[in-house]
Write an enzyme that holds these catalytic residues in place. Structure first.
Site, mmCIF file in Angstrom:
data_model
loop_
_atom_site.group_PDB
_atom_site.id
_atom_site.type_symbol
_atom_site.label_atom_id
_atom_site.label_comp_id
_atom_site.label_asym_id
_atom_site.label_seq_id
_atom_site.Cartn_x
_atom_site.Cartn_y
_atom_site.Cartn_z
ATOM 1 N N ARG A 70 11.283 -0.535 10.954
ATOM 2 C CA ARG A 70 10.138 -0.143 11.782
ATOM 3 C C ARG A 70 10.054 -0.999 13.044
ATOM 4 N NH1 ARG A 70 4.846 0.557 8.022
ATOM 5 N NH2 ARG A 70 3.917 -0.596 9.735
ATOM 6 N N LYS A 118 0.841 -1.222 0.000
ATOM 7 C CA LYS A 118 0.000 0.000 0.000
ATOM 8 C C LYS A 118 0.867 1.260 0.000
ATOM 9 C CE LYS A 118 -2.064 -1.101 3.874
ATOM 10 N NZ LYS A 118 -1.377 -2.370 4.198
ATOM 11 N N ARG A 157 -0.456 -8.248 13.831
ATOM 12 C CA ARG A 157 -1.039 -7.338 12.826
ATOM 13 C C ARG A 157 -1.852 -8.127 11.798
ATOM 14 N NH1 ARG A 157 4.299 -4.712 11.006
ATOM 15 N NH2 ARG A 157 3.076 -3.808 9.311
ATOM 16 N N ARG A 171 11.771 -5.130 5.198
ATOM 17 C CA ARG A 171 11.453 -3.733 4.863
ATOM 18 C C ARG A 171 12.376 -2.769 5.608
ATOM 19 N NH1 ARG A 171 5.541 -1.642 5.479
ATOM 20 N NH2 ARG A 171 5.710 -2.595 7.510
ATOM 21 N N ARG A 221 -9.803 1.103 8.119
ATOM 22 C CA ARG A 221 -9.311 -0.215 8.506
ATOM 23 C C ARG A 221 -10.364 -1.004 9.275
ATOM 24 N NH1 ARG A 221 -3.551 0.751 8.641
ATOM 25 N NH2 ARG A 221 -2.486 -1.200 9.045
#
Ligand code: AP5
Length: 202
Positions: A148, A13, A159, A119, A85
């Protein structure tokens, strides 16, 4: 045009929002990025959001809806990354923004863990990249790349659970409204950008 990017954690996203926003002259708005900026700056919003994000949970609807409502004021075409969400957020959004298209990035769950653990994100502009791409600084602005805090396997698992429970019903919610575009989001980043762009241009 107002666009929503929908998909599980790691579906792309944030990556795609940057390119699509630039290509179509839209304002990118990532609720996750706003929360992370506030956490770094130790604001009241940041302190509140941190307790949820660190545990892989969603920040309460009321806080997030008000944040987005304020952020879209005065914009002319936005791309929402990570909002809505929950169905409650989607219903609230209808009261203050006309949604033209919802891009659902459909990716097999097996690919997501690899994407998320590898990431890296720019400390300055927040743009994501991946260790496999080999960049030593942000390819967008040259800023420092960091990992992160919520990209650990333990938090990623939580998550995914939150996504399944609270966010995946939005696929049906927007399908019924007739503005959902399903994109099979495997292949290179450029190929996926092209698919999204074509779908939005239709
Ligand atoms: P948020 O920042 O929105 O996190 P997320 O939804 O979990 O999504 P991600 O940012 O992890 O993934 P992405 O889909 O953007 O993937 P990306 O492009 O980076 O939210 C964080 C937290 O904030 C939430 O957990 C929640 O607590 C809170 N929050 C945010 N919004 C909220 C809301 N509305 N309500 C309540 N709480 C909220 O890509 C991932 C990696 O894959 C990158 O390394 C990238 O380089 C790589 N990649 C991308 N595309 C490809 C490809 N085609 N091939 C190979 N690798 C690829």
């Amino acid at each position: 045009m107002n666009v929503i990017m929908l998909g599980p954690p790691g579906s792309g996203k944030g990556t795609q929002s940057v390119f699509i926003a630039r290509k179509m002259g839209l304002t990118p708005l990532s609720t996750g990025a706003i929360f992370r900026k506030n956490i770094a700056e130790k604001t009241e919003l940041g302190k509140l959001a941190e307790s949820y994000i660190a545990d892989g949970k969603l920040v309460p609807d009321e806080v997030t809806v008000n944040l987005v409502k304020d952020s879209v004021k005065g914009t002319d075409g936005v791309i929402l990354d990570g909002f809505p969400r929950t169905v409650a957020q989607a219903e609230a959004l209808e009261t203050f923004l006309k949604v033209d298209k919802v891009v659902y990035l459909d990716v097999e769950f097996d690919a997501l863990l690899k994407r998320l653990t590898g990431r890296r994100e720019c400390r300055k502009c927040g743009a994501p990249t991946h260790i496999s791409l080999g960049f030593t600084s942000c390819p967008q602005c040259g800023g420092e790349l960091i990992q992160r805090a919520d990209d650990t396997e333990e938090v990623i698992t939580k998550r995914f659970t939150e996504y399944e429970k609270a966010t995946s019903p939005l696929v049906e919610f927007y399908s019924k409204k007739g503005n959902l575009v399903r994109i099979e989001a495997k292949g290179s980043i450029e190929e996926i950008t092209e698919k999204i762009f074509e779908a939005l241009e239709k």
